[in-house]
Design a protein around this motif. Structure first.
Motif, PDB file in Angstrom:
ATOM      1  N   TRP A 190       0.847  -1.193   0.000  1.00 52.81           N
ATOM      2  CA  TRP A 190       0.000   0.000   0.000  1.00 52.81           C
ATOM      3  C   TRP A 190       0.876   1.234   0.000  1.00 52.81           C
ATOM      4  CZ3 TRP A 190      -5.121   0.254  -0.664  1.00 52.81           C
ATOM      5  CH2 TRP A 190      -5.868  -0.937  -0.510  1.00 52.81           C
ATOM      6  N   GLN A 191       0.416   2.166  -0.761  1.00 56.00           N
ATOM      7  CA  GLN A 191       1.085   3.451  -0.818  1.00 56.00           C
ATOM      8  C   GLN A 191       0.064   4.522  -0.430  1.00 56.00           C
ATOM      9  OE1 GLN A 191       4.375   4.207  -2.676  1.00 56.00           O
ATOM     10  NE2 GLN A 191       4.700   2.099  -1.992  1.00 56.00           N
ATOM     11  N   VAL A 192       0.570   5.635   0.022  1.00 58.93           N
ATOM     12  CA  VAL A 192      -0.357   6.722   0.322  1.00 58.93           C
ATOM     13  C   VAL A 192       0.160   7.983  -0.363  1.00 58.93           C
ATOM     14  CG1 VAL A 192       0.762   7.310   2.521  1.00 58.93           C
ATOM     15  CG2 VAL A 192      -1.605   7.991   2.123  1.00 58.93           C
ATOM     16  N   MET A 193      -0.796   8.752  -0.862  1.00 57.32           N
ATOM     17  CA  MET A 193      -0.426   9.982  -1.517  1.00 57.32           C
ATOM     18  C   MET A 193      -1.325  11.085  -0.959  1.00 57.32           C
ATOM     19  SD  MET A 193       0.019  10.640  -5.516  1.00 57.32           S
ATOM     20  CE  MET A 193      -1.692  10.752  -5.897  1.00 57.32           C
ATOM     21  N   PHE A 194      -0.698  12.141  -0.526  1.00 50.91           N
ATOM     22  CA  PHE A 194      -1.471  13.271   0.009  1.00 50.91           C
ATOM     23  C   PHE A 194      -1.665  14.309  -1.064  1.00 50.91           C
ATOM     24  CE2 PHE A 194       0.308  11.327   3.801  1.00 50.91           C
ATOM     25  CZ  PHE A 194      -0.800  11.303   4.624  1.00 50.91           C
ATOM     26  N   ALA A 197      -5.141  20.923  -2.103  1.00 49.79           N
ATOM     27  CA  ALA A 197      -5.746  21.697  -3.190  1.00 49.79           C
ATOM     28  C   ALA A 197      -5.416  20.993  -4.497  1.00 49.79           C
ATOM     29  CB  ALA A 197      -5.272  23.135  -3.154  1.00 49.79           C
ATOM     30  N   ASP A 198      -4.702  21.650  -5.392  1.00 49.33           N
ATOM     31  CA  ASP A 198      -4.399  21.001  -6.670  1.00 49.33           C
ATOM     32  C   ASP A 198      -3.035  20.347  -6.649  1.00 49.33           C
ATOM     33  OD1 ASP A 198      -6.782  21.783  -7.641  1.00 49.33           O
ATOM     34  OD2 ASP A 198      -6.017  23.717  -8.383  1.00 49.33           O
ATOM     35  N   GLU A 199      -2.413  20.455  -5.513  1.00 50.72           N
ATOM     36  CA  GLU A 199      -1.035  19.973  -5.427  1.00 50.72           C
ATOM     37  C   GLU A 199      -1.031  18.506  -4.998  1.00 50.72           C
ATOM     38  OE1 GLU A 199       2.781  21.024  -2.493  1.00 50.72           O
ATOM     39  OE2 GLU A 199       0.819  21.990  -2.223  1.00 50.72           O
ATOM     40  N   GLN A 200      -0.352  17.704  -5.753  1.00 45.05           N
ATOM     41  CA  GLN A 200      -0.238  16.295  -5.379  1.00 45.05           C
ATOM     42  C   GLN A 200       1.180  16.022  -4.937  1.00 45.05           C
ATOM     43  OE1 GLN A 200      -1.428  13.781  -8.601  1.00 45.05           O
ATOM     44  NE2 GLN A 200      -3.598  14.262  -8.330  1.00 45.05           N
ATOM     45  N   MET A 201       1.274  15.281  -3.823  1.00 47.76           N
ATOM     46  CA  MET A 201       2.614  15.007  -3.331  1.00 47.76           C
ATOM     47  C   MET A 201       3.022  13.602  -3.725  1.00 47.76           C
ATOM     48  SD  MET A 201       1.969  16.923   0.165  1.00 47.76           S
ATOM     49  CE  MET A 201       0.839  18.237  -0.067  1.00 47.76           C
ATOM     50  N   LEU A 202       4.282  13.346  -3.575  1.00 46.72           N
ATOM     51  CA  LEU A 202       4.776  12.046  -4.006  1.00 46.72           C
ATOM     52  C   LEU A 202       4.223  10.958  -3.087  1.00 46.72           C
ATOM     53  CD1 LEU A 202       8.483  12.768  -4.904  1.00 46.72           C
ATOM     54  CD2 LEU A 202       6.658  12.015  -6.453  1.00 46.72           C
ATOM     55  N   PRO A 203       3.894   9.838  -3.662  1.00 47.97           N
ATOM     56  CA  PRO A 203       3.395   8.753  -2.823  1.00 47.97           C
ATOM     57  C   PRO A 203       4.507   8.223  -1.924  1.00 47.97           C
ATOM     58  CG  PRO A 203       3.040   8.298  -5.164  1.00 47.97           C
ATOM     59  CD  PRO A 203       3.967   9.457  -5.092  1.00 47.97           C
ATOM     60  N   MET A 204       4.108   7.640  -0.829  1.00 48.81           N
ATOM     61  CA  MET A 204       5.088   7.014   0.077  1.00 48.81           C
ATOM     62  C   MET A 204       4.469   5.736   0.632  1.00 48.81           C
ATOM     63  SD  MET A 204       4.884   9.614   3.295  1.00 48.81           S
ATOM     64  CE  MET A 204       4.061  11.102   2.841  1.00 48.81           C
TER      65      MET A 204
END
Ligand SMILES: *[C@@H]1O[C@H](CO)[C@@H](O)[C@H](O)[C@H]1NC(C)=O
Ligand SMILES: *[C@@H]1O[C@H](CO)[C@@H](O)[C@H](O)[C@H]1NC(C)=O
Ligand SMILES: *[C@@H]1O[C@H](CO)[C@@H](O)[C@H](O)[C@H]1NC(C)=O
Ligand SMILES: *[C@@H]1O[C@H](CO)[C@@H](O)[C@H](O)[C@H]1NC(C)=O
Ligand SMILES: *[C@@H]1O[C@H](CO)[C@@H](O)[C@H](O)[C@H]1NC(C)=O
Ligand SMILES: *[C@@H]1O[C@H](CO)[C@@H](O)[C@H](O)[C@H]1NC(C)=O
Ligand SMILES: *[C@@H]1O[C@H](CO)[C@@H](O)[C@H](O)[C@H]1NC(C)=O
Ligand SMILES: *[C@@H]1O[C@H](CO)[C@@H](O)[C@H](O)[C@H]1NC(C)=O
Ligand SMILES: *[C@@H]1O[C@H](CO)[C@@H](O)[C@H](O)[C@H]1NC(C)=O
Ligand SMILES: *[C@@H]1O[C@H](CO)[C@@H](O)[C@H](O)[C@H]1NC(C)=O
Length: 796
Positions: A190-194, A197-204
Motif C-alpha cells: 500500500w502506498q499513500v499519496m497526500f 488543493a491542486d497539489e499532489q505530493m509524491l506517494p510514500m
C-alpha cells in the motif's frame, strides 16, 4: 505486512482487508501494580472511546500514563498520544487529569471491532517513589458503526471506514492522476499519496507515512487513518469565517492488474469558540464534505450526548446560517466548569468540554458520523459582587450586605476605615460578620458595625444640622485557588438630619436660676460650658452650684451670687441677674449655642466690682446707724460722693475705683480698693470737715493683680475678671484710726460677694457732687496708714 484476504473480482468491488501483525516478543520485567482507590479515579466507556479520570491531588501534578499491550509498555508522550489515538488533558478547574483513548488507539486489543480491551498504567510519584496503578477496562460500541466515522479529537483527527465505503469511494472520486500512480506504485504494498488543493505530493509507503506522524490500520472490518493536526500535508481554509483543517490522503495498492484505491478526505472545524451575551458559541460548516447533507445533531458536555431538541430544551441554541451551524452553550449549562480569577478586578470564566456529533448522508444513503471534542472557554467576565446598604438608622449600626460572592471566593480579611478587623471573631468584637449561602452557588456576608464603634467616623455638619457616620469598607476576597486577593470597596454613610444642640428648660427661682435638660442620643456632640470652664461635678461643687445628672436628664441650679452671674439694672428696688450656659461643639470647641437667662432678683444689700473698675453697692445703713430714714445723708470718704439712690434705710453707691477717696491696698497677688460709707448730719454738712460720726459701712473690691492691665492708669481700669466685693458694718463706739474699726461687724444674710457685669470699660459716671479726682499712685502713700492697718489685720 498487508495481505489481501480474498480475491477481488472487478465487478463486485467488495474487498476484505485484514492486517496481520508479525508477533514481536517483548519481554518486559513483571510490574508490581498497586490498587487504585475507587474515589480517586473514574473509568467510563463512551460511544467510541474510553475515558479515565484521576484526581490530581492523588496523582500529583505530573502523572504519567503508559499503554500496555502484548508487545510491552508504551509511554504516552504528547506526540505519541496524537499519533496513537490518546488524548490527555489536565482539567485544573476540577483538579482532574483526563485520558480519552480511542477504541482504535494503538495498544488496545480489538476483537472484531466489537470488544475493545484497554490496559493502561497510571504512574504517580509519591515522595520520590514511583507507584504504578493498572487500569483495565473493556468497552463495546454502544451504537453501531457508521460506514464512515470521523473524530475531531483535541489533538488528532481519526477516520475509520467500513470495507464497503473504502471501495466505493474509488469509483466516485477518481481524483488520482493515474499516470502518476502507475509510475510510482511499482511495489505491491500500500502506498499513500497526500493532496493539498491542486497539489499532489509524491506517494510514500505506509512506514514512511508513519514516520511522518500518520497512522494507518486495518482492523477486522475497518480501515483506520489518524493524523495529528497541522501536519505539513494538511490544508487550512476558511469557510464562511470558520477555519477548517482538511487532509486528503489516497491509499492505493497495486495487486497484479488491479489497483485498489481508497480516498480519504477528512475535515474538522477548528473554530476556537467565541462569546456572546452569556453564550459560548461554537461553529462548524454545515456540510464539511461536499455531496452530503446533515440529518441529525447530538451534543452535550463531558461526553454526555443528547439530541438537538433535548439540548435546546436545556437552553442550548442551534442555528444554521450561512451554511454554518452555530451552537450556543449558556454560561450556566450543567456540566460547565466555573472559576473565579483576579486581575485587578474579580472575574470569572467558564470552561465547557463540548461533544458535538453530526450525522451526514450522501446521495447513495451512505452515512458519515462526525464527532468533535472541543474545549471551549469564555473570556474573563467581570464578577458582579455588589454591596447593599441595609442600614437602619434606628438600629444605630451599619448593616452592609455584600452579595453574589462566587462559591470559590471567600472573605479573608476586612478593613474598616483602614483598621483591620477579624472576619471570624474570636474575642469580643463590636462588629459582626454573618455568612449567608444560597442555592445558586453564591454567598454573601452581612457586616454589622455599631455607630459608636471606634472605627466609625462621625462628623457633625453644624450649618446643616446633620450628623454623619461614615464607614469605608475594604473587603479582601480571595479566590481559593489563587493567592492574589481582590479588594472590594464600599463607602457607607448614615445621615441623621435635624441634629441640633440640646435646649435647656430654664426657670427663675427666688434665689437663683435652674436649668433642666432631657438627654438625647446625640448630646455627646456638645459640651456644657460655663464661661471658659466645662461643667463638671467638681466645678459645680467648687462654685456652689447644685448639679444632678442621671441617664435621663440633667438639672443644674445656680444660686444667686455664685460665679457666672452678671447683674444689671441695679436699683434699690431690685436688679437683674443673668446666667449664661454655652454649648460647645465637642470636636471643635467652638461655642455653638448659648442659653442665657435673666431673672429679676431683690436683695437688701449687695456689692459689685466690675471689670471696668466700678464699685456698685447697695448698703443698709440702718444696720449700723441709728438715724433711721437718713440714708440720704450718707457719703463716701470723699464727702462729695453721695448715693445715687436712697430709701429709708438703704443707699446705692456707684463709683469708679479711682474716685471718691478710694484707698488702694496692694497685696502680693491682688489689689484691694477700699472705701467707707458714713453718715453726715445736717450740722456737719454745714461745718464741712467736723464730722465725728463713728458708724461706718466699709465697702471693698479685690482684684487679682494678674488679671489687671494698666494699674493706676488715669484713663481706665481693665480687669480680666470681676473683683470680689465685701461689705462690712462697723457699729458706733470705735475710733477710726485706732481700735475703732475693730468693732462688731455684721454681715447681711445673703452672700455679699457679688461679681459685676463685665462690660467694656466705659466713661466714668457722674456722681452727686463728685469732681472725680482720679486715683493716682501718690494716694496710696496718703492712705498708707490705712493700708498698713489692713495688712496687720487691724481693720478687721
Ligand atoms: C489487566 O489486564 C492484564 C492483561 O490484560 C492482566 O494481566 C492484569 O492482571 C489485569 N489487571 C487488573 C487489575 O485487572
Ligand atoms: C498527471 O501526472 C503527469 C506526470 O506527473 C502529468 O504529466 C499530467 O499532466 C498529470 N495529469 C493531471 C490530469 O494532473
Ligand atoms: C518504504 O520506503 C522507503 C523509502 O523509499 C524504503 O526505504 C522502505 O524500505 C520502504 N518500506 C517498505 C516496507 O517497503
Ligand atoms: C451576629 O449576627 C448573628 C446573626 O444576626 C447573630 O446571631 C449573632 O448573635 C451576632 N453576634 C454578635 C456578637 O452580635
Ligand atoms: C443568588 O440568589 C440570591 C438569593 O436568592 C439572589 O439574591 C442573587 O441575586 C442570586 N445571584 C445570582 C447571580 O443569581
Ligand atoms: C484595601 O486593603 C488592602 C490590604 O490592606 C490594601 O492593600 C489596599 O490598598 C486597600 N485599598 C484601598 C482602596 O484602601
Ligand atoms: C444607607 O442607608 C442609610 C439609612 O437608611 C442612609 O442614611 C444612607 O443615605 C444610605 N446610603 C449610603 C450611600 O450610605
Ligand atoms: C450626664 O450624664 C450623661 C449620661 O449619663 C453623660 O453622658 C454626661 O456626660 C453627663 N454630663 C455631665 C455634665 O456630667
Ligand atoms: C489676695 O491675695 C492674698 C495672698 O496674697 C490671698 O490670701 C487673698 O485671699 C487674696 N484676696 C482675695 C480677695 O482674693
Ligand atoms: C459730735 O460732736 C459734736 C460737737 O463736737 C457733739 O455735740 C455730738 O454729740 C457729737 N456726736 C456724736 C454722735 O458723738
Amino acid at each position: 505486512m498487508l495481505v489481501l484476504d480474498s480475491a477481488v473480482t472487478p465487478g463486485a468491488m467488495s474487498v476484505r482487508l485484514s492486517f496481520g501483525v508479525a508477533l514481536v516478543l517483548f519481554l518486559s520485567s513483571p510490574v508490581r501494580s498497586e490498587i487504585i482507590p475507587d474515589e480517586v479515579h473514574h473509568m467510563e466507556c463512551h460511544d467510541r472511546y474510553l475515558m479515565i479520570a484521576a484526581d490530581l491531588s492523588f496523582t500529583g501534578n505530573n502523572p504519567r500514563f503508559v499503554a500496555v499491550d502484548k508487545k510491552g509498555l508504551h509511554e504516552l508522550t504528547k506526540p505519541y498520544q496524537a499519533k496513537c489515538g490518546y488524548s490527555i488533558t489536565h482539567i485544573h478547574l476540577l483538579n482532574l487529569v483526563e485520558l480519552r483513548a480511542s477504541f482504535f488507539s494503538c495498544h488496545t486489543e480489538n476483537i472484531n471491532d466489537q470488544v475493545f480491551m484497554f490496559n493502561i498504567h497510571l504512574i504517580t510519584m509519591h515522595n520520590e517513589v514511583e507507584k504504578i496503578y493498572a487500569l483495565n477496562k473493556t468497552c463495546s460500541p454502544s451504537v453501531p458503526w457508521s460506514p464512515r466515522e470521523v473524530t475531531c479529537e483535541a489533538n488528532y483527527i481519526e477516520v475509520s471506514l467500513g470495507n464497503e465505503v473504502s471501495c466505493r469511494s474509488r469509483l466516485q472520486r477518481d481524483e488520482l492522476n493515474s499516470t502518476k500512480v502507475m509510475q510510482s506504485s511499482v511495489a505491491s504494498d500500500w502506498q499513500v499519496m497526500f493532496q493539498r488543493a491542486d497539489e499532489q505530493m509524491l506517494p510514500m509507503n505506509l512506514s514512511q507515512a508513519k514516520k511522518q506522524g500518520y497512522m494507518f490500520d486495518f482492523t477486522d472490518g475497518r480501515l483506520v487513518f489518524r493524523t495529528p493536526y497541522e501536519q505539513p500535508e494538511c490544508l487550512l481554509v476558511q469557510e464562511n469565517g470558520v477555519p477548517v483543517e482538511m487532509i486528503h490522503a489516497t491509499l492505493f495498492s497495486k495487486q497484479g492488474w488491479i489497483v485498489l484505491m481508497v480516498d480519504l478526505v477528512v475535515a474538522c472545524s477548528m473554530y476556537p469558540g467565541s462569546y456572546e451575551n452569556g453564550y459560548v458559541i461554537w461553529k462548524t460548516p454545515e456540510i464539511l464534505f461536499p455531496g452530503f447533507h446533515s440529518t441529525k445533531i447530538n451534543m452535550g458536555l463531558n461526553g454526555n450526548l443528547v439530541e438537538q431538541q433535548a439540548a435546546e430544551q436545556k437552553g442550548y441554541t442551534v442555528e444554521v446560517k450561512d451554511n454554518t451551524i452555530d451552537v450556543g452553550i449558556p454560561n450556566t449549562a450543567e456540566g460547565g466548569y466555573r472559576r473565579s480569577f483576579v486581575v485587578d478586578h474579580l472575574y470569572e470564566f467558564y470552561t465547557f468540554c463540548l461533544c458535538f456529533e453530526q450525522v451526514l448522508m450522501d446521495n447513495n444513503g451512505i452515512e458519515t458520523t462526525l464527532r468533535f471534542h472541543r474545549t471551549l472557554m469564555t473570556p474573563l467576565l467581570p464578577c458582579s459582587v455588589y454591596t447593599e446598604n441595609q442600614t437602619n438608622l434606628e438600629d444605630h449600626k451599619f448593616t452592609v450586605y455584600v452579595g453574589d460572592v462566587p462559591e470559590d471566593v471567600e472573605l479573608t480579611s476586612i478593613h474598616l476605615n483602614g483598621h483591620e478587623r477579624q472576619v471570624h471573631c474570636t474575642n469580643k468584637c463590636s462588629h459582626n460578620i454573618t455568612r449567608v449561602s444560597y442555592h445558586n452557588n453564591t454567598h454573601g456576608y452581612i457586616l454589622e458595625v455599631p455607630f459608636d464603634d471606634p472605627v466609625a467616623l462621625c462628623q457633625y455638619l453644624e450649618e446643616e444640622s446633620v450628623l454623619q457616620y461614615s464607614l469605608d469598607i475594604n473587603y479582601t476576597l480571595t479566590v481559593k485557588t489563587q493567592s492574589k486577593p481582590y479588594y472590594h470597596l464600599a463607602s457607607i454613610v448614615a445621615t441623621f438630619t435635624d441634629v441640633s444642640p440640646p435646649v435647656f428648660d430654664v426657670d427663675c427661682l427666688e434665689t437663683g436660676i435652674s436649668f433642666k435638660l432631657g438627654h438625647r442620643p446625640f448630646d455627646f456632640l456638645w459640651e456644657i460650658f460655663i464661661g471658659s470652664e466645662p461643667l463638671t461635678a467638681e466645678l459645680a461643687t467648687h462654685r456652689g452650684y447644685f448639679l444632678s445628672n442621671n441617664s435621663q436628664s440633667l438639672l443644674l441650679e445656680v444660686p444667686l451670687f455664685t460665679d457666672g452671674y452678671e447683674y444689671t439694672e441695679i436699683t434699690l428696688g431690685g436688679f437683674f441677674g443673668t446666667f449664661t450656659i454655652l454649648m460647645k461643639n465637642a470636636g471643635t470647641s467652638v461655642a455653638q449655642t448659648s442659653t442665657e437667662k435673666t431673672c429679676p432678683f431683690s436683695s437688701n444689700e449687695l456689692i459689685m466690682c466690675s471689670t471696668d473698675g466700678r464699685i456698685t453697692a447697695v448698703v443698709d445703713v440702718s444696720l449700723v446707724m441709728s438715724h433711721g430714714g437718713l440714708a440720704m445723708g450718707t457719703k463716701l470718704l470723699d464727702k462729695r460722693c453721695r448715693p445715687k439712690e436712697t430709701d429709708k434705710t438703704r443707699a446705692l453707691f456707684s463709683f469708679p475705683v479711682s474716685s471718691c477717696g478710694t484707698m488702694v491696698k496692694i497685696g502680693r497677688q491682688n489689689v484691694t480698693y477700699i472705701n467707707e460709707i458714713s453718715y453726715q448730719t445736717s450740722l456737719n454738712v454745714r461745718s464741712g470737715f467736723l464730722d465725728n460720726a463713728t458708724e461706718r459701712v466699709g465697702v471693698q473690691c479685690t482684684y487679682p493683680l494678674s488679671g489687671l492691665y494698666l494699674l493706676f492708669s488715669k484713663i481706665r481700669f481693665e480687669s480680666d475678671s470681676v473683683g470680689v466685693g465685701k461689705i462690712t458694718h462697723t457699729l458706733p463706739g470705735a475710733g477710726v484710726h485706732t481700735s475703732g474699726l475693730r468693732g462688731p461687724i455684721r454681715s447681711t444674710a445673703l452672700p455679699q460677694t457679688v461679681p459685676a457685669t463685665k462690660k467694656p470699660p466705659s466713661k466714668p459716671a457722674l456722681f452727686m457732687g463728685a469732681d472725680q479726682p482720679p486715683a493716682q499712685f501718690f494716694k496710696v502713700s496718703k492712705f498708707y496708714n490705712y493700708a498698713r492697718n489692713y495688712e496687720r489685720g487691724e481693720y478687721l
